[in-house]
Design an enzyme around this catalytic site. Structure first.
Site, PDB file in Angstrom:
ATOM      1  N   LYS A 185      -7.442  61.755 -10.466  1.00  0.00           N
ATOM      2  CA  LYS A 185      -8.349  62.618 -10.407  1.00  0.00           C
ATOM      3  C   LYS A 185      -9.465  63.096  -9.173  1.00  0.00           C
ATOM      4  O   LYS A 185     -10.115  62.079  -8.807  1.00  0.00           O
ATOM      5  CB  LYS A 185      -9.494  62.365 -11.779  1.00  0.00           C
ATOM      6  CG  LYS A 185     -10.641  63.257 -12.215  1.00  0.00           C
ATOM      7  CD  LYS A 185     -11.371  62.975 -13.350  1.00  0.00           C
ATOM      8  CE  LYS A 185     -12.432  63.871 -13.781  1.00  0.00           C
ATOM      9  NZ  LYS A 185     -13.171  63.505 -14.958  1.00  0.00           N
ATOM     10  N   THR A 239     -10.107  62.310 -18.966  1.00  0.00           N
ATOM     11  CA  THR A 239      -9.545  62.339 -17.873  1.00  0.00           C
ATOM     12  C   THR A 239     -10.160  61.217 -16.959  1.00  0.00           C
ATOM     13  O   THR A 239      -9.069  61.119 -15.997  1.00  0.00           O
ATOM     14  CB  THR A 239     -10.056  63.661 -17.104  1.00  0.00           C
ATOM     15  OG1 THR A 239     -11.632  63.793 -17.379  1.00  0.00           O
ATOM     16  CG2 THR A 239      -9.627  64.838 -17.868  1.00  0.00           C
TER      17      THR A 239
END
Ligand code: ASP
Length: 409
Positions: free
Chosen positions: A236, A158
């Site tokens: 993110k 991520t």
């Protein structure tokens, strides 16, 4: 106490007056880990264990099937690493990185009900270790598969997912089949893992007609919806939540509900324009986060060692006025200096304050509402494949949906 225990053996452990039976997973100098029937891993400190009794030996599973498995429209999974790549061996309960496509499929048996899946582990790294050369390798693998009309799902860490998804968006023009990234915030051995739903949703999207690189991740902290983000628009925004990813300066291009139905909003369909892969990327581009107190020396270091520099500036796109003459000097040496905003939301606008106007005059390129990391991958892509004038022109032209005209001020 038995020293020759293997992961998967059934054991009974006496610890501080309690007895636990389950599947033995591992033991180091401090703790012994056993998987209970409930699925939870229990870590017991060795100093309080009075006995471990072997109940039955683990019988290894037979060889896993080679090649595609499952039913439905084919999807190719490319594994690159990250948390989502951890593989839970359901027989032993152990968590390890998937090293083969068979292990990856074995870890997610439900996928076979959705698609005929084939997989390849291209690399198994944490995404903070990605290099620009890795983006080129991933792009080539994707291109080879989509050239055959097969949708591709890429599993990734991520942390730097938005760098890779934007780099691939630029490197592959007009993809002829879906290119869908996914990742997970929590590893597959945790009851709260988002890995399974994210991967299933991404595989479904890889069977659709989407013709732009996209990323599928949880929309909320529950397992009720996934968002489909454009590969050049996401960030993110949380270090641990399952809904960490948000589309910035745009809406997600669609959602996937818990029954795996896709609901599209505004998205690019596969089109008939020729597909193209670009095989170069410039290593000589830097990305700097400006801060009060940053000195000229640091700017010199970044600008001297690169042909292009993206600065994440304050507010509408500012850096200290002390940098203006330096910027002017570097631009006169044919270096490209582009400016984005640390605010993320909204656009840069260098016409409002005198600092902005000074920077404009010095030759800085205002990069509208592009995210800093997207500006960085875009400039790396352009300088790797185009001459200076074309790079300058394309930097402020929307080529993959990374710039919008919508102004939020
Ligand atoms: N640091 C890890 C990575 O980006 C986190 C994750 O896998 O999500 O690879």
């Amino acid at each position: 106490m038995s020293d020759d225990l293997e992961a998967g053996d059934r054991v009974e452990i006496k610890w501080k007056g309690s007895t636990f039976s389950g599947t033995y997973i591992s033991r180091d100098s401090r703790i012994t880990v056993v998987k209970l029937q409930s699925g939870y891993n229990l870590s017991l400190d060795n100093s309080s264990i009075s006995s471990i009794q072997l109940l039955s030996k683990h019988v290894p599973k037979g060889p896993l099937k080679e090649g595609p498995a499952g039913k439905g429209k084919p999807v190719f999974i490319l594994g690159t690493g990250g948390t989502i790549a951890s593989y839970v061996d359901y027989e032993t309960g152990a968590v390890k990185p998937a090293r083969t496509s068979q292990e990856m499929l074995y870890a997610q048996p439900d996928l076979a009900k959705i698609a005929a899946i084939d997989a390849e582990i291209v690399m198994n790294i944490l995404s903070e270790d990605m290099q620009k050369g890795d983006w080129l390798r991933i792009a080539k693998k994707i291109y080879d598969k989509i050239s055959q009309g097969e949708g591709v799902t890429i599993t990734h860490g991520t942390d730097t997912l938005s760098f890779t998804s934007s780099a691939i968006s630029f490197l592959i023009e007009n993809p002829k089949a879906p290119v869908v990234f996914t990742a997970s915030q929590r590893s597959p051995d945790r009851p709260s893992s988002d890995a399974f739903l994210n991967l299933k949703g991404a595989v479904k999207v890889a069977q659709s007609d989407v013709g732009q690189v996209c990323v599928v991740m949880h929309s909320s902290i529950s397992d009720d919806e996934l968002s489909i983000h454009s590969g050049v628009r996401l960030r993110k925004m949380h270090s641990s939540r399952r809904d960490a990813f948000k589309s910035i300066n745009s809406e997600p291009i669609g959602t996937v509900d818990k029954n795996l139905e896709i609901h599209w909003r505004n998205y690019e369909r596969i089109n008939s324009r020729p597909m193209k892969i670009y095989e170069n990327i410039s290593e000589r581009v830097g990305l700097v986060y400006f801060y009060p107190g940053m000195n000229e020396e640091l700017l010199h270091k970044f600008a001297d060692t690169n042909d292009g520099l993206i600065i994440a500036g304050t507010g509408l796109g500012h850096v200290t006025n002390r940098f203006v003459p330096l910027v002017k000097e570097y631009v006169s040496q044919d270096k490209i200096i582009g400016i984005t905003t640390q605010c993320l939301f909204g656009s840069v606008n260098l016409d409002v304050y005198s600092t902005g106007r000074n920077l404009l005059e010095a030759g800085v390129i205002p990069l509208h509402d592009m995210l800093p990391e997207v500006a960085y991958t875009k400039l790396s892509f352009l300088l790797g494949n185009f001459d200076l004038d074309e790079t300058k022109r394309l930097m402020t032209t929307n080529i993959r949906g990374e710039i919008s005209d919508r102004r939020t001020e």
